[in-house]
Design a protein around this motif. Structure first.
Motif, PDB file in Angstrom:
ATOM      1  N   ALA A  17      52.965  19.532  16.379  1.00  0.00           N
ATOM      2  CA  ALA A  17      52.764  20.253  15.117  1.00  0.00           C
ATOM      3  C   ALA A  17      53.575  19.615  13.989  1.00  0.00           C
ATOM      4  O   ALA A  17      53.056  19.383  12.897  1.00  0.00           O
ATOM      5  N   PHE A  18      54.865  19.290  14.231  1.00  0.00           N
ATOM      6  CA  PHE A  18      55.614  18.665  13.144  1.00  0.00           C
ATOM      7  C   PHE A  18      55.259  17.183  13.008  1.00  0.00           C
ATOM      8  O   PHE A  18      55.321  16.630  11.917  1.00  0.00           O
ATOM      9  N   TYR A  19      54.820  16.537  14.089  1.00  0.00           N
ATOM     10  CA  TYR A  19      54.320  15.166  13.984  1.00  0.00           C
ATOM     11  C   TYR A  19      53.108  15.130  13.050  1.00  0.00           C
ATOM     12  O   TYR A  19      52.990  14.230  12.217  1.00  0.00           O
ATOM     13  N   ASP A  20      52.200  16.087  13.211  1.00  0.00           N
ATOM     14  CA  ASP A  20      50.999  16.130  12.372  1.00  0.00           C
ATOM     15  C   ASP A  20      51.370  16.248  10.893  1.00  0.00           C
ATOM     16  O   ASP A  20      50.803  15.563  10.039  1.00  0.00           O
ATOM     17  N   LYS A  21      52.331  17.132  10.582  1.00  0.00           N
ATOM     18  CA  LYS A  21      52.779  17.298   9.190  1.00  0.00           C
ATOM     19  C   LYS A  21      53.359  16.004   8.645  1.00  0.00           C
ATOM     20  O   LYS A  21      53.032  15.580   7.532  1.00  0.00           O
ATOM     21  N   ALA A  22      54.247  15.400   9.426  1.00  0.00           N
ATOM     22  CA  ALA A  22      54.917  14.178   8.984  1.00  0.00           C
ATOM     23  C   ALA A  22      53.916  13.041   8.802  1.00  0.00           C
ATOM     24  O   ALA A  22      53.954  12.322   7.801  1.00  0.00           O
ATOM     25  N   GLU A  23      53.015  12.904   9.742  1.00  0.00           N
ATOM     26  CA  GLU A  23      52.035  11.823   9.677  1.00  0.00           C
ATOM     27  C   GLU A  23      51.081  12.007   8.505  1.00  0.00           C
ATOM     28  O   GLU A  23      50.725  11.038   7.820  1.00  0.00           O
ATOM     29  N   ALA A  24      50.688  13.234   8.237  1.00  0.00           N
ATOM     30  CA  ALA A  24      49.806  13.496   7.099  1.00  0.00           C
ATOM     31  C   ALA A  24      50.497  13.122   5.792  1.00  0.00           C
ATOM     32  O   ALA A  24      49.878  12.570   4.888  1.00  0.00           O
ATOM     33  N   ARG A  25      51.771  13.399   5.693  1.00  0.00           N
ATOM     34  CA  ARG A  25      52.509  13.142   4.457  1.00  0.00           C
ATOM     35  C   ARG A  25      52.841  11.665   4.268  1.00  0.00           C
ATOM     36  O   ARG A  25      52.774  11.128   3.173  1.00  0.00           O
ATOM     37  N   PHE A  26      53.245  10.990   5.355  1.00  0.00           N
ATOM     38  CA  PHE A  26      53.730   9.612   5.244  1.00  0.00           C
ATOM     39  C   PHE A  26      52.727   8.567   5.709  1.00  0.00           C
ATOM     40  O   PHE A  26      53.045   7.383   5.748  1.00  0.00           O
ATOM     41  N   GLU A  27      51.534   8.997   6.081  1.00  0.00           N
ATOM     42  CA  GLU A  27      50.448   8.119   6.502  1.00  0.00           C
ATOM     43  C   GLU A  27      50.769   7.359   7.780  1.00  0.00           C
ATOM     44  O   GLU A  27      50.082   6.402   8.125  1.00  0.00           O
ATOM     45  N   MET A  28      51.835   7.736   8.457  1.00  0.00           N
ATOM     46  CA  MET A  28      52.199   7.181   9.757  1.00  0.00           C
ATOM     47  C   MET A  28      53.272   8.086  10.342  1.00  0.00           C
ATOM     48  O   MET A  28      53.895   8.864   9.615  1.00  0.00           O
ATOM     49  N   LEU A  29      53.471   7.963  11.639  1.00  0.00           N
ATOM     50  CA  LEU A  29      54.530   8.732  12.284  1.00  0.00           C
ATOM     51  C   LEU A  29      55.773   7.845  12.336  1.00  0.00           C
ATOM     52  O   LEU A  29      55.830   6.893  13.106  1.00  0.00           O
ATOM     53  N   LEU A  30      56.731   8.147  11.470  1.00  0.00           N
ATOM     54  CA  LEU A  30      57.945   7.342  11.365  1.00  0.00           C
ATOM     55  C   LEU A  30      58.862   7.576  12.564  1.00  0.00           C
ATOM     56  O   LEU A  30      58.904   8.670  13.134  1.00  0.00           O
ATOM     57  N   ASN A  31      59.616   6.556  12.905  1.00  0.00           N
ATOM     58  CA  ASN A  31      60.496   6.627  14.076  1.00  0.00           C
ATOM     59  C   ASN A  31      61.544   7.727  13.983  1.00  0.00           C
ATOM     60  O   ASN A  31      61.928   8.298  15.000  1.00  0.00           O
TER      61      ASN A  31
END
Length: 191
Positions: A17-31
């Motif tokens: 759930a928080f990965y989805d939020k982060a990825e949507a915002r930053f266009e990738m899943l940051l480390n």
């Protein structure tokens, strides 16, 4: 890296759930988010906090990026500096202005307003000793900013000091998309 990243395929529902939020915002899943995969509750709080900071609020996002760059550069966080230089350029901050954040260059730079210089001085002071902000600096801050803006600035500064130390302590490395980027703000290498 000193701890592993929790990749999406290893993540539980709360983490995704928080990965989805982060990825949507930053266009990738940051480390930095993948490290929080080990502690989903903290990862959710971290993600929500970052989302609240990286947008217009009491202060505009561009101003916040200036203090983020100053805080993370002073903490010698290569991961943070490279990412936030990239983001700053996307937000329209000139390369000359970014370069002048280094050290005390901003104090005599024509690229910064007196208000921005006050915030950068505040950033430097909080990194050294938050208990001893001089009255002269408080006066300058109050001349240019409302109290809600000062509170937001202090929050962003101290959070990014913590984020830079957190990421460095856990050995979070830049994502491949950032490989080969030579930051304008020099960050000494350690180790």
């Amino acid at each position: 890296m000193t701890v592993s990243y929790v990749e999406r395929e290893q993540a539980n529902t709360e983490t995704k759930a928080f990965y989805d939020k982060a990825e949507a915002r930053f266009e990738m899943l940051l480390n930095i988010f993948k490290v929080f995969g080990h502690t989903p509750e903290l990862g959710t709080v971290f993600t929500d906090s970052v989302m609240a900071m990286l947008k217009d609020g009491e202060l505009d996002w561009v101003t916040k990026e200036l203090i983020i760059l100053k805080a993370t550069h002073r903490n010698e966080c290569q991961y943070c500096v490279v990412q936030h230089e990239t983001l700053s350029k996307r937000l329209g901050i000139s390369e000359d202005k970014i370069r002048d954040i280094e050290g005390d260059k901003y104090k005599s730079s024509s690229h910064f307003t007196d208000a921005e210089k006050a915030l950068l001085d505040f950033t430097a002071q909080l990194g050294v000793d938050a208990n001893r902000v001089p009255k002269e600096l408080w006066d300058r801050l109050h001349k240019h900013f409302t109290e809600p803006q000062i509170v937001e600035a202090a929050y962003v500064i101290t959070q990014y000091i913590a984020i830079s130390k957190f990421g460095d302590a856990l050995g979070v490395v830049l994502e491949p998309v950032f490989s080969g980027i030579d930051p304008m703000l020099h960050v000494p290498t350690h180790g």
